[in-house]
Write an enzyme that holds these catalytic residues in place. Structure first.
Site, PDB file in Angstrom:
ATOM      1  N   ASN A   9     -10.928   5.544 -13.555  1.00 59.69           N
ATOM      2  CA  ASN A   9     -11.643   6.367 -12.575  1.00 59.69           C
ATOM      3  C   ASN A   9     -11.041   7.765 -12.630  1.00 59.69           C
ATOM      4  O   ASN A   9      -9.934   7.989 -12.148  1.00 59.69           O
ATOM      5  CB  ASN A   9     -11.479   5.739 -11.180  1.00 59.69           C
ATOM      6  N   LYS A  11     -11.990  10.319 -11.125  1.00 59.75           N
ATOM      7  CA  LYS A  11     -12.162  11.005  -9.831  1.00 59.75           C
ATOM      8  C   LYS A  11     -12.728  12.410 -10.059  1.00 59.75           C
ATOM      9  O   LYS A  11     -13.546  12.604 -10.952  1.00 59.75           O
ATOM     10  CB  LYS A  11     -10.835  11.011  -9.060  1.00 59.75           C
ATOM     11  N   HIS A  96     -15.596   3.114  -2.907  1.00 53.22           N
ATOM     12  CA  HIS A  96     -14.197   3.517  -3.099  1.00 53.22           C
ATOM     13  C   HIS A  96     -13.652   4.049  -1.768  1.00 53.22           C
ATOM     14  O   HIS A  96     -14.373   4.704  -1.011  1.00 53.22           O
ATOM     15  CB  HIS A  96     -14.103   4.596  -4.188  1.00 53.22           C
ATOM     16  N   GLU A  98     -11.904   6.493  -1.095  1.00 48.40           N
ATOM     17  CA  GLU A  98     -12.044   7.951  -0.931  1.00 48.40           C
ATOM     18  C   GLU A  98     -13.454   8.318  -0.479  1.00 48.40           C
ATOM     19  O   GLU A  98     -13.648   9.279   0.269  1.00 48.40           O
ATOM     20  CB  GLU A  98     -11.652   8.657  -2.241  1.00 48.40           C
ATOM     21  N   GLU A 168      -8.400  -2.522  -3.783  1.00 50.26           N
ATOM     22  CA  GLU A 168      -7.605  -1.298  -3.879  1.00 50.26           C
ATOM     23  C   GLU A 168      -6.990  -0.976  -2.518  1.00 50.26           C
ATOM     24  O   GLU A 168      -7.611  -0.294  -1.695  1.00 50.26           O
ATOM     25  CB  GLU A 168      -8.494  -0.126  -4.300  1.00 50.26           C
ATOM     26  N   GLY A 174      -2.629   6.319  -5.695  1.00 46.48           N
ATOM     27  CA  GLY A 174      -2.047   7.631  -5.970  1.00 46.48           C
ATOM     28  C   GLY A 174      -0.679   7.849  -5.362  1.00 46.48           C
ATOM     29  O   GLY A 174      -0.201   8.981  -5.297  1.00 46.48           O
ATOM     30  N   SER A 214      -2.028   2.604  -8.207  1.00 47.35           N
ATOM     31  CA  SER A 214      -0.791   2.901  -8.937  1.00 47.35           C
ATOM     32  C   SER A 214      -0.531   1.919 -10.073  1.00 47.35           C
ATOM     33  O   SER A 214       0.615   1.519 -10.313  1.00 47.35           O
ATOM     34  CB  SER A 214       0.400   2.963  -7.972  1.00 47.35           C
TER      35      SER A 214
HETATM   36  P1  13P Z   1      -4.269   5.500  -8.889  1.00 45.22           P
HETATM   37  O1  13P Z   1      -4.255   4.599 -10.116  1.00 45.22           O
HETATM   38  O2  13P Z   1      -4.066   6.930  -9.204  1.00 45.22           O
HETATM   39  O3  13P Z   1      -3.364   4.967  -7.820  1.00 45.22           O
HETATM   40  O4  13P Z   1      -5.769   5.413  -8.302  1.00 45.22           O
HETATM   41  C1  13P Z   1      -6.346   4.175  -8.083  1.00 45.22           C
HETATM   42  C2  13P Z   1      -7.782   4.368  -7.789  1.00 45.22           C
HETATM   43  O5  13P Z   1      -8.157   4.884  -6.760  1.00 45.22           O
HETATM   44  C3  13P Z   1      -8.747   3.915  -8.807  1.00 45.22           C
HETATM   45  O6  13P Z   1     -10.042   3.892  -8.297  1.00 45.22           O
END
Ligand code: 13P
Length: 251
Positions: A9, A11, A96, A98, A168, A174, A214
């Site tokens: 992803n 983002k 997601h 976010e 997740e 992150g 992560s």
């Molecule tokens: P990270 O791998 O940067 O923690 O992000 C995970 C994520 O949100 C994947 O959709």
């Protein structure tokens, strides 16, 4: 029987040149990779087509990060499932954290987006995850069960078989604070038992459930050795071909 799946992803982190460089790098390196793992990357919407073009002839699928639930019409700024289907994307991330946190995607919106993807036979990758507060209160299982029921109730087992689910935990995204494999497996097991109770044993056994939060080359194996973890949804570590492909080759 569940083929491992790793999705990157990207983002909103890469520009066009960076996206194309990464895609070309992945294509070059993946040619010498012998892995049974299915691979997909999700660039930003304006770069879907150029990235697909750059990856043509490689086994790497391209997915979108979001869609709107409406059918094509007067919805300024929206990108529909039909439009994504038309350009040939393989999957779409839905729900997601976010999107839920910054763009107001409620459980109802997530349920509608999921149905929009199914309407055109686009593979939905539906995300669930609790906040740190919810975990500390010991309410993770109830919360995840609520999110899953809100998204999936009303679907039939055949539709549910066409989904990929992702766990997740928000506190792991992150942050470098990846979930303990035992804790992740406990939630994945819960998710699969909900599929079994609400749909069928066969459905539960066939749906892939990815872990995200992560994930790195150093910790991927500890997740993949768990029974109910079928792959990963990777953010930060998917932004470089080297680390992403190390994750893909978790064995
Ligand atoms: P990270 O791998 O940067 O923690 O992000 C995970 C994520 O949100 C994947 O959709």
């Amino acid at each position: 029987m569940r083929r491992p799946l790793v999705i990157g992803n990207w983002k909103m982190k890469l520009g066009l040149a960076q996206s194309l460089n990464l895609a070309r790098d992945l294509k070059r390196r993946v040619a010498s990779l012998h892995s049974e793992t299915e691979l997909m990357v999700c660039p930003s919407t304006p770069f879907l087509l150029p990235v697909m073009e750059a990856l043509q002839g490689s086994p790497i699928g391209v997915g979108a990060q979001d869609l709107v639930s409406q059918e094509p019409g007067a919805f300024t700024g929206g990108v529909s499932a039909e439009q994504l289907r038309e350009v040939g994307v393989s999957c779409c991330i839905i729900g997601h954290s976010e999107r839920r946190q910054f763009f107001g995607d409620t459980d109802e919106v997530v349920a509608a987006k999921l149905r929009a993807a199914l309407r055109v036979d686009l593979l939905p990758v539906v995300c669930f995850g609790e906040s740190e507060e919810t975990r500390l209160q010991g309410k993770t299982e109830t919360f995840i069960a609520g999110q899953i029921h809100a998204a999936l109730d009303g679907l039939d087992p055949v539709q549910v078989k066409r989904l990929v689910l992702a766990y997740e935990p928000i506190w792991a995204i992150g942050t470098g604070k990846s979930a303990m494999p035992d804790d992740a497996e406990a939630v994945h097991g819960l998710m699969r038992s909900i599929l079994q109770e609400s749909f069928s044993t066969e459905t539960a056994a066939s749906v892939r459930i990815l872990y995200g939060g992560s994930v790195t080359p150093a910790n991927i194996a500890s997740y993949m050795e768990r029974e109910d973890i079928d792959g990963a949804l990777v953010g930060g570590a998917s932004l470089e071909a080297e680390s992403f492909l190390q994750i893909v080759q978790f064995r």
